[in-house]
Design an enzyme around this catalytic site. Structure first.
Site, mmCIF file in Angstrom:
data_model
loop_
_atom_site.group_PDB
_atom_site.id
_atom_site.type_symbol
_atom_site.label_atom_id
_atom_site.label_comp_id
_atom_site.label_asym_id
_atom_site.label_seq_id
_atom_site.Cartn_x
_atom_site.Cartn_y
_atom_site.Cartn_z
ATOM 1 N NE ARG A 45 -11.518 -54.087 1.559
ATOM 2 C CZ ARG A 45 -12.237 -55.159 1.917
ATOM 3 N NH1 ARG A 45 -11.834 -56.373 1.574
ATOM 4 N NH2 ARG A 45 -13.345 -55.023 2.606
ATOM 5 C CG ASP A 169 11.805 -50.780 -6.654
ATOM 6 O OD1 ASP A 169 11.448 -50.351 -7.764
ATOM 7 O OD2 ASP A 169 11.590 -50.171 -5.590
ATOM 8 C CE LYS A 194 8.499 -42.189 -7.422
ATOM 9 N NZ LYS A 194 9.307 -43.139 -6.690
HETATM 10 C C1 LIG Z 1 9.234 -43.798 -5.386
HETATM 11 C C2 LIG Z 1 9.809 -45.135 -5.206
HETATM 12 C C3 LIG Z 1 9.198 -46.074 -4.374
HETATM 13 C C4 LIG Z 1 7.974 -45.758 -3.551
HETATM 14 O O1 LIG Z 1 6.838 -45.553 -4.340
HETATM 15 P P1 LIG Z 1 5.614 -44.585 -3.939
HETATM 16 O O2 LIG Z 1 4.731 -44.681 -5.110
HETATM 17 O O3 LIG Z 1 6.170 -43.231 -3.684
HETATM 18 O O4 LIG Z 1 5.008 -45.165 -2.687
HETATM 19 C C5 LIG Z 1 9.780 -47.332 -4.300
HETATM 20 N N1 LIG Z 1 10.899 -47.636 -4.984
HETATM 21 C C6 LIG Z 1 11.522 -46.749 -5.771
HETATM 22 C C7 LIG Z 1 12.754 -47.134 -6.491
HETATM 23 C C8 LIG Z 1 11.001 -45.461 -5.906
HETATM 24 O O5 LIG Z 1 11.637 -44.574 -6.688
#
Ligand SMILES: *Cc1c(COP(=O)(O)O)cnc(C)c1O
Length: 398
Positions: A45, A169, A194
């Site tokens: 962990r 982000d 993604k």
């Molecule tokens: C998908 C996404 C998230 C969340 O990520 P997960 O891997 O689904 O938990 C956060 N920010 C953006 C811009 C996203 O497209």
């Protein structure tokens, strides 16, 4: 050295065996020579060599000091919010990812953290909203799904002047196109689910901090709360990153073609793509990133949920699914899918109208994608003609 070469060779060859692919250390614990005397790892962990390789790789790509790999993008976001205390305030981009909105409002508000949603494309809005309570500015750029662009450098200056953190982000851009830390941000977060993973086969999140001290704080939170990325999934993200440059280049080129096609289509009302000169933030997108990404959104002239639902269920190559950034093109209807947890008025105010359709452009050939979109427009047009004919014949009968 070019960035692609640097990327590929920053993934180390295994010093123990010479394995050219990163070994997967599928282990929970590490044998110690004496209590506390170990080879850098004690319990998985707290740290795992496969995960550590990914963490160093993403830190390098984002030009930061510390990388931390989480079990999902939301787990990564959650760990960042845990830097705050009761009474602190977040200023967040209004067109925010639905899951982040849900986390901020339905989980953290009850712990006394307040969130204000701001149109961050105009820094003046942040200047007017920022206060001594503001401890974190949360920006997505480009945003999801209306692809709004915020000026990272100006916002970073404002954050610095008010001693608050700026987190970007960077999921939609990826470090290939945009490096927020170099523009002054303190933290970058990714849903590696993604583009970084890139093959729609895993869930993962990554955090990179500019400063080591902040990185250590988030590492401490991760170890205390436990949302780590498993060794195999860490390996999958590394494998995805190996081809990130090529994929992003192709996603961008095809997305531009699709956006230009949609812009001239008679059934389309608005197209959202930062690579179009008509996009309101085109110039800042051009200035702070190397490309405009693989996501294209648009609205229909018939601005209803029904029309959009009809569209997203009639495509062949574009698969109807949440998520983005994979090799197969996807289509989604945010009002009914990713943005369902955002109240309708708030959603519409942020520009996500009822007929808005989001495309994640995959790696298929552009002409095949255009043909698929055209056949879909044809189908909904003939469906509309049929229903009009239906009304006429019903009137004729009465
Ligand atoms: C998908 C996404 C998230 C969340 O990520 P997960 O891997 O689904 O938990 C956060 N920010 C953006 C811009 C996203 O497209």
């Amino acid at each position: 050295m070019s960035t692609a070469t640097e990327l590929i060779h920053s993934i180390p060859v295994d010093p123990l065996t010479g394995a050219i692919s990163v070994p997967i250390y599928q282990t929970s614990t590490f044998v110690q020579e004496a209590p506390g005397v170990n080879k850098g790892y004690d319990y998985a962990r707290s740290g795992n060599p496969t995960r550590a390789t990914l963490e160093q790789l993403i830190a390098g790509l984002e030009k930061g000091s510390t990388g931390i790999a989480f079990s999902s993008g939301l787990a990564a976001i959650d760990a960042i919010v845990k830097l705050l205390q009761s009474g602190d305030e977040i200023l967040a981009v209004d067109d925010i990812y639905g899951g982040a909105f849900r986390l901020f409002t339905s989980i953290y508000e009850k712990f006394g953290i307040t969130v204000k949603y701001i149109d961050t494309t105009d820094v003046t809005n942040l200047v007017n909203a920022i206060s001594s309570k503001t401890k974190l500015i949360w920006v997505e750029t480009p945003t999801n799904p209306t692809l709004k662009i915020s000026d990272i450098e100006s916002i970073a200056k404002l954050a610095k002047a008010h001693h608050c953190l700026l987190c970007v982000d960077n999921t939609f851009a990826s470090p290939v196109l945009q490096q927020p830390l170099a523009l002054g941000a303190d933290i970058v977060v990714h849903s590696a689910t993604k583009y970084l993973g890139g093959h729609s086969d895993l869930i993962a999140g990554l955090v990179v901090t500019k400063e080591k001290e902040l990185g250590n704080k988030i590492k401490y939170i991760q170890n205390a709360c436990g949302a780590i990325l498993a060794p195999f999934d860490s390996w999958l993200v590394i494998r995805g990153i190996e081809t990130l440059h090529l994929r992003i280049k192709q996603h961008c080129a095809t997305a531009q073609t699709v956006a230009e096609f949609l812009e001239q289509h008679p059934a389309v009302d608005k197209v959202f793509y930062p690579g179009l000169p008509t996009h309101p933030n085109h110039l800042i997108a051009k200035k702070q990133s190397k490309g405009f990404g693989g996501i294209v959104s648009f609205t229909l002239k018939t601005d209803t949920e029904e029309a959009a639902v009809k569209f997203v269920t009639q495509t062949n190559l574009f698969k109807l699914a949440e998520s983005l950034g994979g090799i197969k093109s996807l289509v989604s209807h945010p009002a009914n899918m990713t943005h369902k947890s955002i109240p309708a008025e708030k959603r519409r105010a942020a520009g996500v109208s009822d007929s808005l359709i989001r495309l994640s452009i995959g790696l298929e050939d552009a002409e095949d994608l255009l043909a698929d979109l055209e056949q879909t427009f044809d189908k909904i047009r003939s469906a509309q003609t049929f229903s009009k004919a239906g009304i006429l014949s019903a009137q004729a009968r009465s």
